[in-house]
Design a protein around this motif. Sequence first.
Motif, PDB file in Angstrom:
ATOM      1  N   ARG A  80       0.800  -0.938  -0.105  1.00  0.00           N
ATOM      2  CA  ARG A  80      -0.145  -0.170   0.638  1.00  0.00           C
ATOM      3  C   ARG A  80       0.986   1.259  -0.070  1.00  0.00           C
ATOM      4  O   ARG A  80       0.781   1.926  -0.627  1.00  0.00           O
ATOM      5  N   LEU A  81       2.261   1.183   1.081  1.00  0.00           N
ATOM      6  CA  LEU A  81       2.651   2.518   0.797  1.00  0.00           C
ATOM      7  C   LEU A  81       4.107   2.627  -0.465  1.00  0.00           C
ATOM      8  O   LEU A  81       3.313   3.658  -0.847  1.00  0.00           O
ATOM      9  N   LEU A  82       3.672   1.158  -1.452  1.00  0.00           N
ATOM     10  CA  LEU A  82       3.772   1.756  -2.668  1.00  0.00           C
ATOM     11  C   LEU A  82       3.664   2.540  -3.242  1.00  0.00           C
ATOM     12  O   LEU A  82       3.658   3.116  -4.048  1.00  0.00           O
ATOM     13  N   LEU A  83       2.050   1.780  -3.698  1.00  0.00           N
ATOM     14  CA  LEU A  83       1.489   2.037  -4.467  1.00  0.00           C
ATOM     15  C   LEU A  83       0.534   3.701  -3.982  1.00  0.00           C
ATOM     16  O   LEU A  83       0.393   4.626  -5.083  1.00  0.00           O
ATOM     17  N   GLN A  84       1.180   4.182  -2.452  1.00  0.00           N
ATOM     18  CA  GLN A  84       0.646   5.526  -2.061  1.00  0.00           C
ATOM     19  C   GLN A  84       1.586   6.242  -2.654  1.00  0.00           C
ATOM     20  O   GLN A  84       1.444   7.281  -3.611  1.00  0.00           O
ATOM     21  N   PHE A  85       2.900   6.059  -2.651  1.00  0.00           N
ATOM     22  CA  PHE A  85       3.940   6.377  -3.318  1.00  0.00           C
ATOM     23  C   PHE A  85       4.079   6.984  -4.738  1.00  0.00           C
ATOM     24  O   PHE A  85       4.857   8.289  -5.322  1.00  0.00           O
ATOM     25  N   ALA A  86       3.496   5.585  -5.843  1.00  0.00           N
ATOM     26  CA  ALA A  86       3.339   6.136  -7.130  1.00  0.00           C
ATOM     27  C   ALA A  86       2.334   7.070  -7.461  1.00  0.00           C
ATOM     28  O   ALA A  86       3.495   7.466  -8.202  1.00  0.00           O
ATOM     29  N   ALA A  87       1.191   6.736  -6.735  1.00  0.00           N
ATOM     30  CA  ALA A  87       0.151   7.704  -6.965  1.00  0.00           C
ATOM     31  C   ALA A  87       0.151   9.158  -7.046  1.00  0.00           C
ATOM     32  O   ALA A  87       0.424  10.013  -7.591  1.00  0.00           O
ATOM     33  N   GLU A  88       1.807   9.607  -5.641  1.00  0.00           N
ATOM     34  CA  GLU A  88       1.882  11.077  -4.972  1.00  0.00           C
ATOM     35  C   GLU A  88       3.081  11.457  -5.819  1.00  0.00           C
ATOM     36  O   GLU A  88       2.970  12.478  -6.546  1.00  0.00           O
ATOM     37  N   HIS A  89       4.077  10.528  -5.629  1.00  0.00           N
ATOM     38  CA  HIS A  89       5.131  11.045  -7.198  1.00  0.00           C
ATOM     39  C   HIS A  89       5.780  10.391  -8.289  1.00  0.00           C
ATOM     40  O   HIS A  89       6.624  10.807  -9.147  1.00  0.00           O
ATOM     41  N   GLY A  90       5.002   9.180  -8.686  1.00  0.00           N
ATOM     42  CA  GLY A  90       5.501   9.329 -10.072  1.00  0.00           C
ATOM     43  C   GLY A  90       6.408   7.479  -9.901  1.00  0.00           C
ATOM     44  O   GLY A  90       6.312   8.195  -9.088  1.00  0.00           O
ATOM     45  N   SER A  91       6.837   8.266 -11.771  1.00  0.00           N
ATOM     46  CA  SER A  91       8.145   7.249 -11.748  1.00  0.00           C
ATOM     47  C   SER A  91       9.164   8.677 -11.760  1.00  0.00           C
ATOM     48  O   SER A  91       9.241   9.013 -13.355  1.00  0.00           O
ATOM     49  N   PHE A  92      10.687   8.196 -11.693  1.00  0.00           N
ATOM     50  CA  PHE A  92      11.360   9.259 -12.222  1.00  0.00           C
ATOM     51  C   PHE A  92      11.712   9.258 -14.020  1.00  0.00           C
ATOM     52  O   PHE A  92      12.080   9.453 -14.501  1.00  0.00           O
ATOM     53  N   ASP A  93      11.622   7.560 -13.959  1.00  0.00           N
ATOM     54  CA  ASP A  93      12.121   7.004 -14.972  1.00  0.00           C
ATOM     55  C   ASP A  93      10.821   6.393 -15.894  1.00  0.00           C
ATOM     56  O   ASP A  93      11.004   5.614 -17.040  1.00  0.00           O
ATOM     57  N   GLY A  94       9.511   6.451 -15.265  1.00  0.00           N
ATOM     58  CA  GLY A  94       8.219   6.125 -15.776  1.00  0.00           C
ATOM     59  C   GLY A  94       8.213   4.612 -15.863  1.00  0.00           C
ATOM     60  O   GLY A  94       7.236   4.099 -16.017  1.00  0.00           O
ATOM     61  N   GLY A  95       9.069   3.930 -15.324  1.00  0.00           N
ATOM     62  CA  GLY A  95       8.816   2.181 -15.277  1.00  0.00           C
ATOM     63  C   GLY A  95       8.637   2.131 -13.715  1.00  0.00           C
ATOM     64  O   GLY A  95       8.402   3.082 -12.174  1.00  0.00           O
ATOM     65  N   ASP A  96       9.166   0.390 -12.970  1.00  0.00           N
ATOM     66  CA  ASP A  96       9.174   0.444 -11.641  1.00  0.00           C
ATOM     67  C   ASP A  96      10.211   0.649 -11.139  1.00  0.00           C
ATOM     68  O   ASP A  96      11.221   1.312  -9.954  1.00  0.00           O
ATOM     69  N   GLN A  97      11.497   0.983 -12.447  1.00  0.00           N
ATOM     70  CA  GLN A  97      12.784   0.723 -11.052  1.00  0.00           C
ATOM     71  C   GLN A  97      13.061   2.386 -10.559  1.00  0.00           C
ATOM     72  O   GLN A  97      13.830   2.789  -9.852  1.00  0.00           O
ATOM     73  N   GLY A  98      12.432   3.465 -11.325  1.00  0.00           N
ATOM     74  CA  GLY A  98      12.544   5.196 -10.274  1.00  0.00           C
ATOM     75  C   GLY A  98      11.762   4.825  -9.792  1.00  0.00           C
ATOM     76  O   GLY A  98      12.490   5.530  -8.086  1.00  0.00           O
ATOM     77  N   LEU A  99      10.293   3.887  -9.248  1.00  0.00           N
ATOM     78  CA  LEU A  99       9.874   4.582  -8.344  1.00  0.00           C
ATOM     79  C   LEU A  99      10.301   3.548  -7.035  1.00  0.00           C
ATOM     80  O   LEU A  99      10.371   3.958  -6.036  1.00  0.00           O
ATOM     81  N   LEU A 100      10.702   2.188  -7.272  1.00  0.00           N
ATOM     82  CA  LEU A 100      11.756   1.513  -6.493  1.00  0.00           C
ATOM     83  C   LEU A 100      12.698   1.995  -5.227  1.00  0.00           C
ATOM     84  O   LEU A 100      12.817   2.164  -4.381  1.00  0.00           O
ATOM     85  N   ASN A 101      13.177   2.669  -6.818  1.00  0.00           N
ATOM     86  CA  ASN A 101      14.436   3.527  -6.058  1.00  0.00           C
ATOM     87  C   ASN A 101      14.017   4.639  -5.554  1.00  0.00           C
ATOM     88  O   ASN A 101      14.564   4.927  -4.315  1.00  0.00           O
ATOM     89  N   SER A 102      12.926   5.215  -5.609  1.00  0.00           N
ATOM     90  CA  SER A 102      13.237   7.127  -5.161  1.00  0.00           C
ATOM     91  C   SER A 102      12.239   6.362  -3.378  1.00  0.00           C
ATOM     92  O   SER A 102      12.593   6.926  -2.581  1.00  0.00           O
ATOM     93  N   PHE A 103      11.839   4.806  -4.075  1.00  0.00           N
ATOM     94  CA  PHE A 103      11.114   4.689  -2.183  1.00  0.00           C
ATOM     95  C   PHE A 103      12.056   3.547  -1.412  1.00  0.00           C
ATOM     96  O   PHE A 103      11.918   3.891   0.048  1.00  0.00           O
ATOM     97  N   PHE A 104      13.266   2.306  -2.045  1.00  0.00           N
ATOM     98  CA  PHE A 104      14.149   2.783  -1.369  1.00  0.00           C
ATOM     99  C   PHE A 104      15.524   3.169  -1.062  1.00  0.00           C
ATOM    100  O   PHE A 104      16.560   3.306  -1.559  1.00  0.00           O
ATOM    101  N   SER A 105      15.121   4.507  -1.344  1.00  0.00           N
ATOM    102  CA  SER A 105      15.726   5.608  -1.366  1.00  0.00           C
ATOM    103  C   SER A 105      17.758   6.213  -0.707  1.00  0.00           C
ATOM    104  O   SER A 105      18.367   6.039  -1.341  1.00  0.00           O
ATOM    105  N   ASN A 106      18.034   4.340   0.038  1.00  0.00           N
ATOM    106  CA  ASN A 106      18.907   5.001   1.083  1.00  0.00           C
ATOM    107  C   ASN A 106      19.493   3.597   0.755  1.00  0.00           C
ATOM    108  O   ASN A 106      20.997   3.420   1.146  1.00  0.00           O
TER     109      ASN A 106
END
Length: 379
Positions: free
Chosen positions: A149-175
């Motif tokens: 749920r946190l991932l989906l919420q993050f996706a809805a709020e921030h989208g993905s910097f590369d348009g795919g899951d890789q950008g999204l996951l890197n922003s989410f697991f940013s450390n």
Amino acid sequence: MSVTDQAFVTLATDDVYCQGALVLGQSLRNHKTSRKLAVLITPEVSSGMRSVLSSVFDEVIEVSVLDSADSVHLALMQRPELGVTFTKLRCWTLTHYSKCVFMDADTLVLCNVDELFDREEFSAAPDSGWPDCFNSGVFVFRPSLKTYRLLLQFAAEHGSFDGGDQGLLNSFFSNWATADIGKHLPFLYNLSSSSVYTYVPAFNHFGRDAKVVHFLGATKPWNYKYNLQTKRVMQDDTTAESFHQLSFLALWWNIYSASILPLLEKLQKMEESESEECKHSFNGVEVTLKKVSPYVASSLPKPELPEQTNDVNPSARSPEELASRANEVAHSISELSIHFIPAKPSPEDERRKWEEGRMDYMGKDAFEHIKKKLDAFLH
Ligand SMILES: O=c1ccn([C@@H]2O[C@H](COP(=O)(O)OP(=O)(O)O[C@H]3O[C@H](CO)[C@@H](O)[C@H](O)[C@H]3O)[C@@H](O)[C@H]2O)c(=O)[nH]1
Ligand SMILES: [Mn+2]
């Protein structure tokens, strides 16, 4: 020892990506994984392909691209282009497993990699294009509805910097880049077949220890043709793959022809189709397995293919066995290829992609293609 609460997980949203998932699953079986194999599919995957998947995977799990029961459903509806991406995030819903390793359908294991389960969420290997980012083609995670749920919420709020899951996951697991080196998988667990180019000496030195090959980019193994007699991938003039890339591609096709093709043929027999083509069509995409069979042309009885085994490691077979098997296959099929007709994007779609920075760097927007166009224009 078999571990039933841990699994390798992959994703295939159409029959084309299913070909990749099947080869990946078979490669894990060949190297005797003790973990379960699960594949996420979406409703478009044909019923024939599902039954083939279920003979390689322990679980074939249908998921929808967007679930109307999700609280962030409406927000996600604004971002339809991220649909396929979100399907990958679905892997966090597999809570009947305590830990999983996700692998893209365009990956292939070269040896047993069960030791990956010793790692914790979120472990991944560096991306060869931007090593401070991880590549999301291979990663260790813990299924959890909360994380999902946190991932989906993050996706809805921030989208993905590369348009795919890789950008999204890197922003989410940013450390990931800085926090814990234990979560950095060695590059050998996600060797992009094209990076063999950029650092040849390293590949020559370390390449023999590669554990997972990733056919990342626009051209996938199933876009090539394979000659069963020579056991080589057929190249066209526009591409210039390195020797190592060609070997990895040949390995993919080797598994495909030895283990997956017999499964498709079994299916064909079940459907009592005697035609030379086996087709799976849906949504403008068409997978065709074209066979050149002397047994169909003449009315000779078709020889039985050898029993499907999990062992396709060439070194594990006697030379005689290999030769006779190669002969049998070579007689029924000479050229193997998988075709599909992607729905052509409109010029408007193309322009929007460029404006959004989503160019097809590996494909039609690759520098050499753009240069060709420029040259043609200038001369
Ligand atoms: O139409 C599609 C597209 C993708 N997939 C699945 O999603 C994965 C990722 O897509 P892929 O075409 O393999 O992307 P890559 O060429 O590997 O490109 C990179 O960018 C992707 C988007 O951010 C990441 O998912 C990848 O891990 C990363 O390597 C595939 O392997 C499949 O498992 C489908 O099932 N259907
Ligand atoms: Mn991939």
